[in-house]
Design an enzyme around this catalytic site. Structure first.
Site, mmCIF file in Angstrom:
data_model
loop_
_atom_site.group_PDB
_atom_site.id
_atom_site.type_symbol
_atom_site.label_atom_id
_atom_site.label_comp_id
_atom_site.label_asym_id
_atom_site.label_seq_id
_atom_site.Cartn_x
_atom_site.Cartn_y
_atom_site.Cartn_z
ATOM 1 N N CYS A 1 17.492 -23.750 56.378
ATOM 2 C CA CYS A 1 17.305 -23.133 55.232
ATOM 3 C C CYS A 1 18.629 -23.099 54.440
ATOM 4 C CB CYS A 1 16.661 -21.799 55.341
ATOM 5 S SG CYS A 1 14.907 -22.020 55.767
ATOM 6 N N ASN B 1 13.982 -30.695 63.354
ATOM 7 C CA ASN B 1 13.329 -30.407 62.335
ATOM 8 C C ASN B 1 13.261 -31.918 61.615
ATOM 9 O OD1 ASN B 1 11.942 -29.183 59.853
ATOM 10 N ND2 ASN B 1 13.227 -27.289 60.537
HETATM 11 C C1 LIG Z 1 4.096 -30.636 55.580
HETATM 12 C C2 LIG Z 1 5.433 -29.908 56.662
HETATM 13 C C3 LIG Z 1 5.848 -28.919 56.672
HETATM 14 C C4 LIG Z 1 6.612 -27.964 57.671
HETATM 15 N N1 LIG Z 1 6.919 -26.805 57.347
HETATM 16 C C5 LIG Z 1 7.939 -26.466 58.428
HETATM 17 C C6 LIG Z 1 8.269 -25.123 58.461
HETATM 18 O O1 LIG Z 1 7.660 -24.146 57.716
HETATM 19 N N2 LIG Z 1 9.120 -24.676 59.256
HETATM 20 C C7 LIG Z 1 9.717 -25.462 60.256
HETATM 21 O O2 LIG Z 1 10.743 -24.912 61.125
HETATM 22 N N3 LIG Z 1 9.294 -26.782 60.424
HETATM 23 C C8 LIG Z 1 8.671 -27.450 59.478
HETATM 24 N N4 LIG Z 1 8.211 -28.456 59.159
HETATM 25 C C9 LIG Z 1 8.731 -29.431 60.430
HETATM 26 C C10 LIG Z 1 8.116 -29.820 61.578
HETATM 27 O O3 LIG Z 1 7.744 -28.402 62.336
HETATM 28 C C11 LIG Z 1 8.598 -30.801 62.498
HETATM 29 O O4 LIG Z 1 9.683 -30.114 62.662
HETATM 30 C C12 LIG Z 1 8.899 -32.019 61.876
HETATM 31 O O5 LIG Z 1 7.923 -32.510 61.183
HETATM 32 C C13 LIG Z 1 9.129 -33.217 62.890
HETATM 33 O O6 LIG Z 1 7.960 -33.337 63.652
HETATM 34 P P1 LIG Z 1 6.834 -34.630 63.498
HETATM 35 O O7 LIG Z 1 7.450 -35.916 63.220
HETATM 36 O O8 LIG Z 1 6.137 -34.481 64.626
HETATM 37 O O9 LIG Z 1 5.943 -34.020 62.109
HETATM 38 C C14 LIG Z 1 7.350 -29.025 58.582
HETATM 39 C C15 LIG Z 1 6.769 -30.562 58.563
HETATM 40 C C16 LIG Z 1 6.047 -30.952 57.477
HETATM 41 C C17 LIG Z 1 5.576 -32.390 57.685
#
Ligand SMILES: Cc1cc2nc3c(=O)[nH]c(=O)nc-3n(C[C@H](O)[C@H](O)[C@H](O)COP(=O)(O)O)c2cc1C
Ligand SMILES: Cc1cc2nc3c(=O)[nH]c(=O)nc-3n(C[C@H](O)[C@H](O)[C@H](O)COP(=O)(O)OP(=O)(O)OC[C@H]3O[C@@H](n4cnc5c(N)ncnc54)[C@H](O)[C@@H]3O)c2cc1C
Ligand code: FES
Lengths: 305, 263
Positions: A132, A194
Site C-alpha cells: 500500500c 501480491n
Molecule cells: C480482485 C482482487 C483483489 C485483491 N485484493 C487484495 C487485498 O485486498 N489484499 C491483498 O493483500 N491482496 C489482494 N489481492 C491479491 C491476491 O490476494 C493475490 O496475492 C494475487 O491475486 C496473486 O494470486 P493469484 O494469481 O492466485 O490471484 C487481490 C487480487 C485480486 C485479483
C-alpha cells in the site's frame, strides 16, 4: 491404502491442509458458501480490512489480459468496525482457519487495525498487506522499502497476540531484502506474492482500460514470477513462507510446495472455478497417495538443485 | 445459486453474428428469474481466463436455460463453435431480477441489441397483450425474430438505425411515442436493457416524466458473486455509499438509485 496427512504448520498456526484462499478473491467467505463446503479449506484469507471503510476506485476496475487479469479495486472494504460486527460473527461459525488481511496508509493505521483484531475470537492470524502507498512518504508503497516494511511489521507484531504473516509485494528489485527486513522485525511468516503492477490500453479510444490507469496483475500469467520469488525467499529467511500467484491446479500448488512454501493461496482461480481450491486439495491428496507419500510435509522444500 | 457442468442441447445462429444456445441446467433453470444472469466458462484453457456474464433469455421444458449472445470478441467467438453434446460450466442464477409489475401497471419493455435477452424472459412470464415491447437494432439483419428464440406470439415493435426494418431511428423514440399516448388512467412502468447511451436516454425520459423504470446494466466482471468488487457502479449522490456492485446489487436497478452523470 495410505490416507495422506495434509496438515501443515505455519509457525504456531496449524492448518488442516496447505490450501488457503487469497485475500480479495474470496470476499468474506460467505459469498462462496452456497457453492462449496468452506470447512474443507485449509483456511480463508478475507478481503483487506482498513481502519475506516473505503469506497475503492472508480470503474472500470478490472480488465482481462492474456492468462490473467488486472485489478484496481482500490482496496474497497467495509472497515474494521463493520468487519467485526457484520462479517466476523458468520466466519466464527466456520471450522477452518480465518486469517484477516489488513492494510493502512500510515504505520499508525496498521497498528490500530492490528490492535482492533487482537484477542478477538475466531481469528487465526493476521496477514499484513504492505503493497500500500505510504501517505507520509509521498505515496511510495511500504513494501518497496526494507525500513518501512520493518516498521510496519514491528508495529503490527507489537499490537497483536495473533501470528503475523507479512504479505510481500513483487514490485521490487530484490524481494529478499524486504523478506529479511520483515523477518528480523518479528514476522511469524511471509506470504508472496501480491499482484504485479501493470496496465492495458484501449487502442480505439487511446485511453487506459482501467480508470486508475494501472492495476495489479494476477492469474496464471504471474505464476513463474511468484514461484521464483518464493524460491529465493525460502532460502533467505528462517520463517515459514506461503506461496501465492497464479495457482490454478494441484500441479501449480506442488511447484510452490516443492520450492519450499509451507502453504499456498488460491486467488484469481476462484473466479474461474469456485471449486478450484477444493479440487487442489483433492489433487494433492491423490498425488500423495499415488506416490506413497504419508505426509504433505514430506514434499515441502524438496527441490533438487 | 450453483455451479454445474451443463450439456449443450443446441447452439444456433438466429441473426447476423447472433446465436442462441440452449444449456441443460436443471438446477439453474429451477431458480432463475427474469433479469438474472449466469457466468459461463467459455475458455477451455487459460486464455480467455475469466467467465463471461450472460442474461438468461428464457427457460424451456423446465431444465433448459436459453442464452442469446452476439459475437463481440474472443470468448463469444469460441462460444459460437460449441457443438451439441459438448458441455460448459454454468454458474448461476446470479444477481437480482426485475421486480415484477403490479396489477394496473402498463409495462413497457425497451431493448437495444442484445439487451433484448432478459426482456424476452420477462415478457414470457407476463400476460400476452398486457404490455408493449420495443426493440432496437442496427439493421434488419441483426433483428432477432422472437419465434426463433422460442417466444412466438410476442408483439414486438422494431426500430433500426438505418430504417431497413421497422421504425427508422432510435428505440427510445418508440418509447416516447408510446408514453405520449398515455391518458393517466394506467401507469406506465418501463423495463430497459441495452447499450449505455440508450439506457441514458431511457433514464432521462423516465426521470423527467417521474415514471417507474428498471434498467439492467453491464459491467466488467470477474467473479459474479460479490466477492471481487470489480463490477462497481456509481450510486446517485443521495445514497450513503458510493458504489453498487452490478453482479450482486444488480444487474437490475431502479433508475433513481444510479448516478447517470458518472456512468
Ligand atoms: C480482485 C482482487 C483483489 C485483491 N485484493 C487484495 C487485498 O485486498 N489484499 C491483498 O493483500 N491482496 C489482494 N489481492 C491479491 C491476491 O490476494 C493475490 O496475492 C494475487 O491475486 C496473486 O494470486 P493469484 O494469481 O492466485 O490471484 C487481490 C487480487 C485480486 C485479483
Ligand atoms: C449482467 C450481464 C449480462 C449480459 N448479457 C448478455 C447477453 O444476454 N447477451 C450478450 O451477447 N452479451 C451479454 N453481456 C455482455 C457479454 O458479457 C460480453 O459481450 C462478453 O463478455 C464478451 O466476451 P468476449 O470474450 O467475446 O469479448 P471480449 O474479448 O472480452 O471483449 C470484446 C469487446 O466487448 C466488450 N465487452 C466485454 N465484456 C463486456 C461487458 N460485460 N459489457 C459490455 N461490453 C463488454 C469489450 O470492451 C470489448 O470491446 C452481458 C454482460 C453482463 C455484465
Ligand atoms: S463481479 Fe466480482 S463483485 Fe461483481
Amino acid at each position: 491404502m495410505v490416507h495422506p496427512d495434509l496438515r501443515v504448520k505455519i509457525g504456531a498456526l496449524e492448518l488442516k491442509n496447505p490450501v488457503l484462499t487469497a485475500s480479495g478473491t474470496f470476499g468474506y467467505g460467505r459469498e462462496f458458501s452456497s457453492l462449496i463446503d468452506l470447512d474443507l479449506l485449509g483456511g480463508i484469507v478475507v478481503k483487506g480490512v482498513s481502519l475506516k471503510p473505503r469506497e475503492g476506485n472508480p470503474p472500470p476496475r478490472i480488465v482481462e489480459t492474456p492468462c490473467g487479469m488486472l485489478n484496481a479495486i482500490g482496496l474497497a472494504n467495509v472497515g474494521l468496525e463493520s468487519f467485526l460486527k457484520e462479517k466476523l460473527p458468520w466466519l466464527q461459525g466456520l471450522n477452518t482457519a480465518v486469517i484477516v488481511n489488513i492494510y493502512g496508509h500510515t504505520v499508525e493505521e496498521y497498528g490500530a487495525v492490528a490492535a482492533g483484531l487482537s484477542g478477538v475470537k475466531g481469528i487465526s492470524a493476521i496477514e499484513v498487506n504492505i503493497s500500500c502507498p505510504n501517505v507520509e512518504q509521498g505515496g511510495m508503497a511500504f513494501g518497496t522499502d526494507p525500513d518501512m516494511s520493518a516498521k510496519v511489521t514491528e508495529r503490527v507484531v507489537k499490537e497483536t497476540d495473533k501470528p503475523v504473516i507479512v504479505k510481500l509485494s513483487p514490485n521490487v528489485t530484490d524481494i529478499r531484502k524486504i523478506a529479511v527486513a520483515a523477518a528480523d522485525a518479528g514476522a511469524d511468516a511471509l506470504s508472496l506474492t501480491n499482484t504485479l503492477t501493470g496496465m492495458a490500453i484501449d487502442i480505439e479510444r487511446r485511453v487506459p482500460k482501467l480508470a486508475n490507469i494501472s492495476g495489479g496483475l494476477s492469474g496464471p500469467a504471474i505464476r513463474p514470477v511468484s514461484l521464483f520469488m518464493v524460491h529465493q525467499v525460502v532460502r533467505a529467511v528462517k520463517i515459514p513462507v506461503i506461496g501465492v500467484g497464479g495457482i490454478v491446479d494441484y500441479r501449480d500448488a506442488l511447484e510452490f510446495l516443492i520450492a519450499g512454501a509451507r502453504a499456498i493461496q488460491i486467488g484469481t482461480a476462484n473466479f474461474v472455478d469456485p471449486r478450484a481450491s477444493l479440487d487442489i486439495i483433492e489433487g494433492l491428496r491423490i498425488f500423495c497417495q499415488d506416490k506413497g507419500i504419508d505426509r504433505i510435509e514430506d514434499v515441502i522444500g524438496t527441490l533438487k538443485i | 445459486m450453483i455451479e454445474q457442468d451443463s450439456e449443450i442441447i443446441f447452439n444456433k445462429r438466429v441473426a447476423v453474428d447472433t446465436f442462441l444456445i440452449g444449456l441443460k441446467s436443471p438446477l439453474v433453470a429451477a431458480e432463475a428469474r427474469p433479469g438474472q444472469f449466469v457466468m459461463l466458462k467459455v475458455g477451455r484453457g487459460m486464455d480467455p481466463l475469466l467467465r463471461r456474464p450472460f442474461s438468461i433469455c428464457g427457460i424451456r421444458e423446465e431444465n433448459l436455460i436459453l442464452i442469446l449472445y452476439r459475437i463481440v470478441g474472443q470468448g463469444t467467438r469460441i462460444m459460437c463453435d460449441f457443438r451439441k453434446g459438448e458441455s460448459l460450466s454454468v454458474l448461476g442464477p446470479l444477481g437480482s431480477g426485475f421486480e415484477m409489475p403490479h396489477k394496473g401497471d402498463m409495462p413497457i419493455l425497451v431493448a437495444g441489441g442484445m439487451g433484448i435477452a432478459p426482456l424476452i424472459f420477462l415478457a414470457s412470464i407476463m400476460e400476452p397483450g398486457s404490455f408493449s415491447f420495443f426493440a432496437g437494432f442496427g439493421s434488419a439483419k441483426e433483428v432477432v425474430a422472437t419465434d426463433e428464440v422460442g417466444s412466438s406470439g410476442l408483439d414486438l415493435s422494431i426500430s433500426t438505425d438505418d430504417g431497413s426494418a421497422g421504425h427508422r431511428g432510435l428505440v427510445t423514440e418508440l418509447l416516447e411515442n408510446r408514453l405520449a399516448g398515455f391518458d393517466g388512467k394506467t401507469s406506465p412502468v418501463v423495463f430497459a436493457c441495452g447499450p449505455l447511451p440508450m439506457l441514458k436516454e431511457v433514464a432521462a425520459i423516465t426521470l423527467d416524466g417521474v415514471l417507474s423504470c428498471q434498467v439492467s446494466l453491464e459491467a466488467s466482471m470477474a467473479c459474479g458473486l460479490g466477492a471481487c468488487q470489480g463490477c462497481a457502479i456509481r450510486r446517485s449522490s443521495e445514497q450513503a455509499i458510493a458504489y453498487y456492485h452490478v453482479c450482486q446489487d444488480g444487474p437490475v436497478f431502479d433508475v433513481n438509485v444510479l448516478d447517470w452523470g458518472a456512468l
